[in-house]
Design a protein around this motif. Structure first.
Motif, short mmCIF file in Angstrom:
data_model
loop_
_atom_site.label_atom_id
_atom_site.label_comp_id
_atom_site.label_asym_id
_atom_site.label_seq_id
_atom_site.Cartn_x
_atom_site.Cartn_y
_atom_site.Cartn_z
N GLU A 30 0.87 -1.12 0.00
CA GLU A 30 -0.07 -0.13 -0.09
C GLU A 30 0.98 1.13 0.00
O GLU A 30 2.05 1.30 0.66
N CYS A 31 0.62 2.35 -0.95
CA CYS A 31 1.43 3.40 -0.79
C CYS A 31 0.53 4.68 -0.52
O CYS A 31 -0.69 4.71 -1.31
N CYS A 32 0.79 5.73 0.17
CA CYS A 32 -0.01 6.64 0.48
C CYS A 32 0.67 8.03 0.75
O CYS A 32 1.48 8.16 1.77
N GLY A 33 0.91 8.93 -0.12
CA GLY A 33 1.89 9.81 -0.02
C GLY A 33 3.16 9.18 -0.26
O GLY A 33 3.66 8.09 -0.99
N LYS A 34 4.06 9.57 0.63
CA LYS A 34 5.51 8.87 0.89
C LYS A 34 5.62 7.68 1.51
O LYS A 34 6.64 7.25 1.63
N ASN A 35 4.52 7.23 2.20
CA ASN A 35 4.25 6.14 3.06
C ASN A 35 4.21 4.95 2.23
O ASN A 35 3.31 4.75 1.35
N LEU A 36 4.88 3.88 2.35
CA LEU A 36 5.00 2.59 1.41
C LEU A 36 4.96 1.51 2.70
O LEU A 36 5.64 1.46 3.66
N ALA A 64 14.48 4.51 -0.08
CA ALA A 64 13.43 4.07 0.89
C ALA A 64 13.98 3.90 2.40
O ALA A 64 15.12 3.45 2.50
N THR A 65 13.47 4.68 3.19
CA THR A 65 14.19 4.51 4.69
C THR A 65 13.02 3.84 5.51
O THR A 65 11.66 4.20 5.79
N LYS A 66 13.58 2.74 6.17
CA LYS A 66 12.49 1.97 7.10
C LYS A 66 12.33 2.69 8.30
O LYS A 66 13.10 3.25 8.90
N GLN A 67 10.93 2.84 8.42
CA GLN A 67 10.68 3.43 9.91
C GLN A 67 10.45 2.46 10.84
O GLN A 67 10.93 2.65 11.93
#
Length: 373
Positions: A30-36, A64-67
């Motif tokens: 799922e992708c929402c704005g910059k959130n994957l 991609a930076t893991k949160q």
């Protein structure tokens, strides 16, 4: 004849997701704005931030930076993820249950609100309730031949309607009150408010995976018989000619003016304007293809990639450079909805002029005269 419409760019490498754990597979994204968000077969959700970078030469890359990642506590795969950004909620389907989790910290909502008995689900992108703090969710129920509509709030869920179908449904897309359904042997449009239904065309879900995708207001894209990508409105008619896919398409996405399809070997790109195939990209082991707010993402079991569209003006210039005047003009007209009016008029005049000179050089004087005029 090919057009370079998209470039395939890696977004999440396998090492970032699984390190040396070979058993981990990507099940859904799922992708929402910059959130994957990525759901895996070992019941984890991973959250990455995607940053788009453009080099001085115009080359686009993604960092991609893991949160964080979160284990859902079951021995089952995470089968679907959908973001409801207005509620800062992520809807997670795992083991036939949809759980609401916080989009930022991936913690379940304190009330424990969930929807049980869901085989698959989708969101209504053209909601009927008018409440900005609620999303409308349609689920295919574990109960045979049953579809349920829910309203999902920040911390609670509420069933709105239960609808029965003539055959077992296996895929659904929603627009307003209209459900576009793949049943066992055919596609139908069903108005869940009035109960009226309309048959579209036959289809055997035992032989191939059905595809049902909302592509705009009251319009859907379906995988039809004979490898055709068929367009259908809620009135049960088609306002566009079909596109010719391969027989074994497993996913489709829209990035206007293109329809993108995935099979087991290739990503193919067709124009909605003239139905021609414009580009083929080799892509092995792909099993997910989705578009999110205009961003087209494909994934294998181990990695995530983004299809980056080349600017339409660049595509038009490439067509003119190879003297494909008709295709260039069709694409230029189609670009009208993506470009501000004043900018479009200036661009279109210049393209007509260039096309006129090309026709003139080919001694097609009447066509050139029309373009110059």
């Amino acid at each position: 004849m090919s057009v370079k419409a998209f470039k395939l760019v890696s977004a999440v490498e396998r090492e970032m997701l699984m390190g040396d754990k070979n058993y981990i597979n990507i099940e859904c994204i799922e992708c929402c704005g910059k959130n994957l968000y990525i759901g895996t077969n070992d019941c984890f959700i991973y959250h990455f931030m995607l940053d788009e970078k453009v080099s001085t030469a115009g080359k686009i890359t993604f960092a991609a930076t893991k949160q964080l990642h979160k284990y859902l506590g079951l021995k089952k795969p995470v089968s679907e993820l959908k973001a409801a950004s207005a509620l800062t909620r992520l809807l997670v389907l795992c083991d036939n249950t949809i759980t609401l989790v916080n989009m930022i910290n991936l913690e379940p909502v304190p009330t424990g609100a969930k929807i049980k008995g869901a085989v698959t689900f989708t969101l209504n992108e053209n909601p009927v309730s008018g409440d900005p703090f609620c999303v409308e969710v349609c689920i295919l129920s574990v109960k045979r031949r049953t579809i349920q509509m829910f309203m999902v709030f920040e911390d609670r869920v509420q069933i709105v309607k239960e609808v029965f179908t003539p055959e077992q449904p296996c895929a659904v897309a929603v627009d307003g009150y209209y459900l576009c359904l793949a049943l066992t042997t055919q596609y139908i449009i069903l108005n869940y408010n009035t109960g009226e239904s309309q048959d579209l065309f036959p289809y055997c879900s035992d032989e191939k995976r059905p595809i049902v995708k909302r592509i705009g207001r009251q319009e859907f894209l379906l995988a039809g018989p004979g490898g055709l990508g068929m367009f259908a409105t809620v009135d049960g008619i088609s306002q566009r000619a079909p596109v010719h896919w391969s027989e074994n398409v497993i996913g489709a996405a829209l990035c206007f003016p293109y329809v993108v399809a995935l099979d087991d070997e290739f990503i193919t790109v067709h124009s909605m304007l003239d139905q021609q195939q414009k580009q083929t990209l080799p892509f092995k082991e792909g099993h997910i293809l989705q578009d999110f707010e205009g961003k087209v993402i494909v994934a294998t079991n181990k990695g995530v990639y983004i299809l980056v569209p080349l600017p339409l003006e660049k595509q038009i210039q490439d067509l003119l450079a190879s003297h494909r005047v008709e295709e260039a003009l069709v694409l230029a007209k189609g670009a009208r909805r993506n470009i501000p009016k004043e900018k479009f008029q200036v661009m279109y005049k210049r393209i007509l002029q260039q096309a006129g000179f090309i026709q003139f050089a080919q001694l097609q004087f009447l066509e050139a005269k029309e373009l110059f005029r």
